[in-house]
Motif scaffolding. Structure first.
Motif, short mmCIF file in Angstrom:
data_model
loop_
_atom_site.label_atom_id
_atom_site.label_comp_id
_atom_site.label_asym_id
_atom_site.label_seq_id
_atom_site.Cartn_x
_atom_site.Cartn_y
_atom_site.Cartn_z
N UNK A 1 0.84 -1.21 0.00
CA UNK A 1 0.00 0.00 0.00
C UNK A 1 0.87 1.26 0.00
N UNK A 2 0.60 2.16 -0.93
CA UNK A 2 1.35 3.43 -0.97
C UNK A 2 0.90 4.34 0.18
N UNK A 3 1.70 5.37 0.43
CA UNK A 3 1.35 6.34 1.47
C UNK A 3 0.01 7.02 1.13
N UNK A 4 -0.16 7.32 -0.14
CA UNK A 4 -1.40 7.98 -0.55
C UNK A 4 -2.61 7.11 -0.24
N UNK A 5 -2.46 5.81 -0.50
CA UNK A 5 -3.57 4.89 -0.19
C UNK A 5 -3.84 4.85 1.31
N UNK A 6 -2.77 4.87 2.09
CA UNK A 6 -2.94 4.89 3.55
C UNK A 6 -3.67 6.15 4.00
N UNK A 7 -3.27 7.27 3.42
CA UNK A 7 -3.92 8.55 3.76
C UNK A 7 -5.41 8.49 3.42
N UNK A 8 -5.73 7.97 2.24
CA UNK A 8 -7.14 7.89 1.83
C UNK A 8 -7.93 6.96 2.74
N UNK A 9 -7.27 5.89 3.17
CA UNK A 9 -7.90 4.94 4.08
C UNK A 9 -8.27 5.61 5.40
N UNK B 1 -5.13 18.04 10.04
CA UNK B 1 -4.37 17.61 11.23
C UNK B 1 -4.92 16.29 11.78
N UNK B 2 -6.25 16.15 11.77
CA UNK B 2 -6.87 14.89 12.21
C UNK B 2 -6.35 13.73 11.37
N UNK B 3 -6.36 13.94 10.05
CA UNK B 3 -5.93 12.88 9.14
C UNK B 3 -4.45 12.57 9.36
N UNK B 4 -3.65 13.64 9.46
CA UNK B 4 -2.21 13.46 9.64
C UNK B 4 -1.90 12.67 10.91
N UNK B 5 -2.63 12.97 11.96
CA UNK B 5 -2.40 12.28 13.23
C UNK B 5 -2.67 10.78 13.10
N UNK B 6 -3.75 10.44 12.38
CA UNK B 6 -4.09 9.04 12.17
C UNK B 6 -3.02 8.32 11.36
N UNK B 7 -2.47 9.06 10.38
CA UNK B 7 -1.45 8.47 9.51
C UNK B 7 -0.12 8.37 10.24
N UNK C 1 0.82 16.84 2.11
CA UNK C 1 0.80 17.49 0.79
C UNK C 1 1.91 17.01 -0.13
N UNK C 2 2.78 16.14 0.39
CA UNK C 2 3.73 15.47 -0.50
C UNK C 2 3.08 14.33 -1.25
N UNK C 3 1.88 13.93 -0.81
CA UNK C 3 1.23 12.76 -1.39
C UNK C 3 -0.10 13.09 -2.05
N UNK C 4 -0.72 14.15 -1.58
CA UNK C 4 -1.99 14.59 -2.17
C UNK C 4 -1.90 16.08 -2.45
#
Lengths: 189, 189
Positions: free
Chosen positions: B1-9, B26-32, B40-43
DNA sequence: GTCTATAAGTCGATAGAC
DNA sequence: GTCTATCGACTTATAGAC
């Protein structure tokens, strides 16, 4: 109508269109025709608007359900009255019905708990009506859980379908919905 | 799984729980497990997350519908397959299904238009299946509009019911739902 | 590719003049 | 009771060091 009622009216429409989180106090103020700061002379905060809108319509449905339960109607008639109840308020208060269906996640405690309590008991009461109908052989022996879920889904989301139907008569709609929903529950001849 | 896929998950889960607007980067970043800026390096932005999540699941349903339509199944069998399709993805991708049902209002143009196009054509295809079933006397002469709306409501909101059922077998659920939904449509014997 | 720092804007809500 | 001005927190997103 008081200023507070006007504010709640405008807020309800915006909460429905954009969602609670996406609606700002400035948005509401503009609709009312005042500055955002002035809203606070009539309400204490944004969450109060959501809480009062939600609990008011929740109590209307709860009272409607209690009236139906206390009646001496048959299960089939009770279900018909319930459908009528949902159609009436979907037509009369489409914004409030939309909000109670979609925006309850943004309620904060302790109102969230109060709302979920009413919601749970409402679902249990529908389940009871259908169970009674099955026991009295007025309904076929349907899958209770799925039937309750299916009827509730249809009634709850009626507002999203109704507002795009233009020339529909509520009385006729009620007849069509009763027939459509009950024919799936009703005993076969 | 790519980082982008993890972020979307992770984003999908938060969008479902809190809603798109109430979920911050920030919520999303914390989960990742990274800082918000690093996302923003991935999306390219937050809206891209919503748009990609939505259109991906919308296309899955569109493809599923096309497969069903192109088959030589009877209308009843087509409706059964459609129910199976919704149950499969409700179980497999509950977050994506919740988002497509509840968060589409936050889509921005031009994706919003694309989504609504797919959604409209999906509804028309269900309507067509039921119409065919009635014409071939496989279904009773039900109220077309209300039946389509009722089935769609039930299928769309299945996720909200399913996630609170713990020990339910998807295969068994499919059988129960087919029976429950079709008995309301099916011709009486 | 991740970080810190920060820009530029919006949010809910308050203070205080009138 | 309405306004202007503003606070302080939070938002998405970018710049630039490492």
């Amino acid at each position: 109508m008081t200023k507070k009622e006007l504010i709640k009216l405008k807020a309800a429409r915006l909460f429905r269109l954009k969602g609670y989180k996406a609606t700002s106090m400035r948005d509401i103020a503009q609709e009312v025709g005042m500055e955002a700061a002035s809203l606070y002379n009539h309400i204490s905060n944004k969450q109060e608007l959501l809480a009062e809108l939600m609990m008011h319509i929740a109590e209307i449905f709860t009272e409607g359900m209690e009236n139906i339960l206390q009646s001496s109607l048959s299960p089939r008639e009770k279900l018909e009255r319930l459908i009528g109840l949902h159609i009436r308020y979907t037509v009369e208060k489409p914004n409030a019905v939309a909000i109670i269906t979609s925006e309850w996640v943004h309620l904060e405690e302790p109102t969230l708990k109060e709302y979920l309590l009413l919601r749970n008991s409402y679902e249990k009461n529908i389940s009871k009506i259908i169970q009674d109908g099955i026991a009295q052989k007025q309904f076929a022996e349907v899958d209770l859980e799925i039937t309750v879920f299916s009827i509730l889904s249809t009634l709850r989301w009626l507002y999203s379908w109704y507002h795009q139907q233009e020339n529909i008569n509520p009385v006729e709609l009620e007849q069509r919905m009763i027939q459509s929903l009950l024919d799936g529950v009703n005993i076969r001849n």
